[in-house]
Design a protein around this motif. Structure first.
Motif, mmCIF file in Angstrom:
data_model
loop_
_atom_site.group_PDB
_atom_site.id
_atom_site.type_symbol
_atom_site.label_atom_id
_atom_site.label_comp_id
_atom_site.label_asym_id
_atom_site.label_seq_id
_atom_site.Cartn_x
_atom_site.Cartn_y
_atom_site.Cartn_z
ATOM 1 N N SER A 92 21.993 -0.488 38.489
ATOM 2 C CA SER A 92 21.699 0.344 39.656
ATOM 3 C C SER A 92 20.306 0.973 39.582
ATOM 4 N N GLY A 93 19.497 0.528 38.600
ATOM 5 C CA GLY A 93 18.159 1.112 38.452
ATOM 6 C C GLY A 93 17.087 0.325 39.186
ATOM 7 N N VAL A 94 15.855 0.792 39.081
ATOM 8 C CA VAL A 94 14.731 0.067 39.689
ATOM 9 C C VAL A 94 13.713 -0.301 38.615
ATOM 10 N N THR A 95 13.106 -1.479 38.803
ATOM 11 C CA THR A 95 12.085 -1.913 37.855
ATOM 12 C C THR A 95 10.792 -1.157 38.140
ATOM 13 N N VAL A 96 10.276 -0.483 37.128
ATOM 14 C CA VAL A 96 9.054 0.300 37.348
ATOM 15 C C VAL A 96 7.843 -0.286 36.618
ATOM 16 N N ALA A 97 8.080 -1.288 35.760
ATOM 17 C CA ALA A 97 6.942 -1.951 35.107
ATOM 18 C C ALA A 97 7.413 -3.279 34.547
ATOM 19 N N GLU A 98 6.481 -4.218 34.471
ATOM 20 C CA GLU A 98 6.810 -5.518 33.883
ATOM 21 C C GLU A 98 5.742 -5.880 32.858
ATOM 22 N N PHE A 99 6.183 -6.545 31.792
ATOM 23 C CA PHE A 99 5.253 -6.929 30.733
ATOM 24 C C PHE A 99 5.483 -8.421 30.465
ATOM 25 N N SER A 100 4.415 -9.220 30.565
ATOM 26 C CA SER A 100 4.613 -10.663 30.421
ATOM 27 C C SER A 100 4.886 -11.039 28.965
ATOM 28 N N ASP A 101 4.337 -10.285 28.037
ATOM 29 C CA ASP A 101 4.585 -10.628 26.633
ATOM 30 C C ASP A 101 4.668 -9.370 25.768
ATOM 31 N N ALA B 207 9.183 -11.790 27.572
ATOM 32 C CA ALA B 207 8.913 -10.964 28.750
ATOM 33 C C ALA B 207 9.801 -9.724 28.706
ATOM 34 N N ALA B 208 9.330 -8.657 29.312
ATOM 35 C CA ALA B 208 10.105 -7.411 29.309
ATOM 36 C C ALA B 208 9.804 -6.632 30.584
ATOM 37 N N LEU C 241 14.237 -0.079 28.326
ATOM 38 C CA LEU C 241 13.341 -1.188 28.013
ATOM 39 C C LEU C 241 14.160 -2.473 27.935
ATOM 40 N N ASP C 242 14.009 -3.272 28.993
ATOM 41 C CA ASP C 242 14.759 -4.534 29.085
ATOM 42 C C ASP C 242 13.921 -5.641 28.452
ATOM 43 N N ASN D 106 -0.625 6.176 29.510
ATOM 44 C CA ASN D 106 -0.957 5.772 30.896
ATOM 45 C C ASN D 106 0.002 6.318 31.939
ATOM 46 N N GLY D 107 1.126 6.856 31.503
ATOM 47 C CA GLY D 107 2.135 7.284 32.474
ATOM 48 C C GLY D 107 2.880 6.081 33.023
ATOM 49 N N ILE D 108 3.862 6.364 33.864
ATOM 50 C CA ILE D 108 4.653 5.287 34.469
ATOM 51 C C ILE D 108 5.118 5.772 35.832
ATOM 52 N N ASP D 109 5.018 4.912 36.821
ATOM 53 C CA ASP D 109 5.686 5.251 38.061
ATOM 54 C C ASP D 109 5.186 6.594 38.620
ATOM 55 N N GLY D 110 3.887 6.871 38.423
ATOM 56 C CA GLY D 110 3.319 8.133 38.916
ATOM 57 C C GLY D 110 3.724 9.357 38.107
ATOM 58 N N TRP D 111 4.258 9.123 36.917
ATOM 59 C CA TRP D 111 4.763 10.222 36.085
ATOM 60 C C TRP D 111 4.093 10.140 34.712
ATOM 61 N N SER D 112 3.484 11.224 34.260
ATOM 62 C CA SER D 112 2.828 11.235 32.944
ATOM 63 C C SER D 112 3.358 12.381 32.099
ATOM 64 N N PRO D 113 3.822 12.088 30.912
ATOM 65 C CA PRO D 113 4.360 13.180 30.080
ATOM 66 C C PRO D 113 3.261 14.098 29.535
ATOM 67 N N ASP D 114 3.586 15.371 29.448
ATOM 68 C CA ASP D 114 2.687 16.333 28.795
ATOM 69 C C ASP D 114 2.884 16.279 27.287
ATOM 70 N N ILE D 115 4.138 15.989 26.887
ATOM 71 C CA ILE D 115 4.491 15.947 25.468
ATOM 72 C C ILE D 115 5.311 14.683 25.221
ATOM 73 N N VAL D 116 5.024 14.040 24.092
ATOM 74 C CA VAL D 116 5.814 12.873 23.690
ATOM 75 C C VAL D 116 6.655 13.291 22.478
ATOM 76 N N HIS D 117 7.947 13.020 22.557
ATOM 77 C CA HIS D 117 8.867 13.466 21.511
ATOM 78 C C HIS D 117 9.538 12.240 20.895
ATOM 79 N N ALA D 118 9.097 11.898 19.687
ATOM 80 C CA ALA D 118 9.587 10.691 19.015
ATOM 81 C C ALA D 118 10.676 11.065 18.015
ATOM 82 N N HIS D 119 11.733 10.233 17.966
ATOM 83 C CA HIS D 119 12.884 10.563 17.121
ATOM 84 C C HIS D 119 13.150 9.478 16.082
ATOM 85 N N ASP D 120 13.144 9.895 14.834
ATOM 86 C CA ASP D 120 13.473 9.028 13.697
ATOM 87 C C ASP D 120 12.546 7.808 13.592
ATOM 88 N N TRP D 121 12.786 7.001 12.569
ATOM 89 C CA TRP D 121 11.817 5.944 12.257
ATOM 90 C C TRP D 121 11.652 4.949 13.391
#
Ligand code: ADP
Length: 479
Positions: free
Chosen positions: A53-62, A67-68, A83-84, A124-139
């Motif tokens: 039920s989601g929408v594709t907001v970006a595509e990556f050829s490799d 592809a993703a 991330l598909d 670069n942001g996504i879909d007109g949205w750019s995070p102010d903070i990136v929060h990474a979890h575990d390895w």
């Protein structure tokens, strides 16, 4: 404030442990503080239906050999970015392990890809949205700040949260090229770890701030006994290391409304908890004994959790009349040993091997006490659920267990604040003593009831911790 969380699991969609609960809870807790959080996750088969039920907001050829695309969807009150990448995540079974019980051979690539996309969104942001903070979890998200630094000189601030330092994501240096890592970072100050690449070390070294999930674990991590080789680096980053206690979802874990309980209850209707005990005894084939406590264990069966010690003290425990209901899975030797114990102490020890969310709620409601003899425990969630359900935690004095349970020593009993039992060191003898002490306390009905009420009043939600995360993020934005 816009916050991008990057993790390998998130409850209620995909969960193997406490990490998932926390990732599911942080955005909700912070949204009450005005934070707009989005969670980046791999699109595993279990998430397929939600993604539909989601929408594709970006595509990556490799993306690392295939592809993703990125799918944005809102589910269960969470804004997800999935991330598909079928070549990395569309496979049956465990999200980390193949059928042979070994890590998927391409785990470094799978989680480098997750980190890479996280970094791209950060920069670069996504879909007109750019995070102010990136929060990474575990390895699994450890390379995020490395990739961001490779992409730009001015990435958004990154916070790395360590949920369990036992899992570090260490792989051969020969992967540097295929993971797209700049060899300039392959130094003791960067992501190099004794000649190999460490994803977690990368996250610690390249992030502005490092958090872990309890104040005591934050201190322990700087000691050789707990730091698992990263204690030196963490000591060096001491001024940037902070312990923020995990909370629990007070709606999902609410004995007053929990739909799977035999009988709901509150601290004012504690007698009703008893019906849950009876149901639990039935479920685990236990003979009822109102004079002795029914202990439960809900846990991964691993060395960390100290459940080999419980096997050692089982004869004494049973001798005291106590009962045990255990739900867990993991190490095959421990699984077999517990199945054997259930046969040996039929009617007094009941064991379910497996993973069962519903049963875990019913056990928290029906047991008198929950045993957590962990050798180390970054935060631990099951003791928090125990407190909320008036099931008193009996815990090793380590990490978050030390921070959340108030031991029933004389002073605490006198000032009426005790909520459980702590023991140290983590040995079979100390555990046996703690079980004995718990049985004694259980026999003093008034004391036990007062402790149950204290436990149920103990704050276990996210209020305080959400404010601490917010203060941390605000500090980074104005730095
Ligand atoms: P860890 O993340 O180290 O496994 P935590 O206590 O932080 O330990 O979190 C464990 C989470 O997993 C809790 O939500 C607990 O209820 C759940 N859990 C662990 N084992 C099982 C199981 N066999 N069945 C159901 N839930 C489980």
């Amino acid at each position: 404030m816009k916050l991008l969380l990057i993790a390998s699991e998130c409850a209620p969609f995909i969960k193997t442990g406490g990490l998932a609960d926390v990732i599911g809870a942080i955005p909700k807790a912070l949204s009450e503080e005005g934070v707009e959080g989005r969670v980046l996750l791999p699109l595993y088969p279990a998430l397929q239906q939600i993604a539909a039920s989601g929408v594709t907001v970006a595509e990556f050829s490799d993306l690392f050999g295939g592809a993703a695309r990125l799918v944005a969807v809102t589910a269960e009150g969470l804004d997800l970015l999935l991330l598909d990448a079928p070549h990395l995540y569309d496979r049956p079974g465990s999200i980390y392990l193949g059928r042979d019980g070994q890590d998927w051979h391409d785990n470094p690539t799978r989680f480098a890809a997750l980190s890479h996309i996280g970094a791209r969104i950060g920069v670069n942001g996504i879909d007109g949205w750019s995070p102010d903070i990136v929060h990474a979890h575990d390895w699994q998200a450890g390379l995020v700040p490395v990739y961001m630094r490779q992409m730009t000189n001015s990435p958004p601030p990154c916070v790395m949260t360590i949920h369990n330092i036992a899992f570090q994501g260490v792989f051969g240096a020969d992967m540097m090229g295929s993971l797209g890592l700049d060899p300039a970072g392959f130094t003791p100050e960067g992501f190099e770890y004794y000649g190999r690449i460490s994803f977690l070390k990368a996250g610690i070294a390249y992030s502005q701030k490092i958090t872990t999930v309890s104040p005591t674990y934050a201190r322990e991590l700087m000691l050789p006994e707990f730091g698992m080789g990263l204690e030196g680096l963490l000591q060096a980053r001491k001024s940037d290391l902070l312990g923020i206690l995990n909370g629990i979802d007070l709606e999902v874990w609410n004995p007053q409304t929990d739909p799977v309980l035999e009988q709901t209850f509150t601290s004012r209707t504690l007698k009703r908890k008893h019906q849950n005990r009876t149901a639990l005894e039935r479920r685990f084939d236990l003979q009822s004994d109102p004079d002795a406590p029914l202990f439960c264990v809900i846990s991964r069966l691993t060395e960390q959790k100290g459940l080999d010690l419980l096997l050692e003290v089982m004869p004494q425990m049973v001798e005291r009349g106590a009962r045990l209901a255990l739900l867990g899975s993991g190490n095959p030797d421990l699984e077999n040993a517990y199945k054997q114990a259930a046969r040996q102490y039929q009617g007094r020890v009941g064991v379910v091997i497996g993973y069962d969310e519903t049963l875990s709620h019913q056990m928290q409601a029906g047991a008198d006490a929950i045993l957590i003899p962990s050798r180390f425990e970054p935060c631990g969630l099951t003791q928090l659920y125990g407190l909320r359900y008036g099931t008193l935690p009996v815990v090793a004095r380590t990490g978050g267990l030390a921070d959340t349970v108030i031991d029933a020593n004389d002073a605490a009993l006198q000032s009426k604040c005790a909520t459980g039992v702590q023991f140290a060191p983590v040995t079979a003898a100390a555990l046996a003593q703690a079980i004995d002490r718990t049985c004694d306390l259980f026999a003093e009905t008034d004391t036990w009831s007062a402790m149950m009420r204290n436990a149920m009043k103990h704050p276990v939600g996210w209020d305080q911790s959400a404010k601490q995360y917010l203060a941390l993020f605000n500090g980074l934005m104005t730095a």
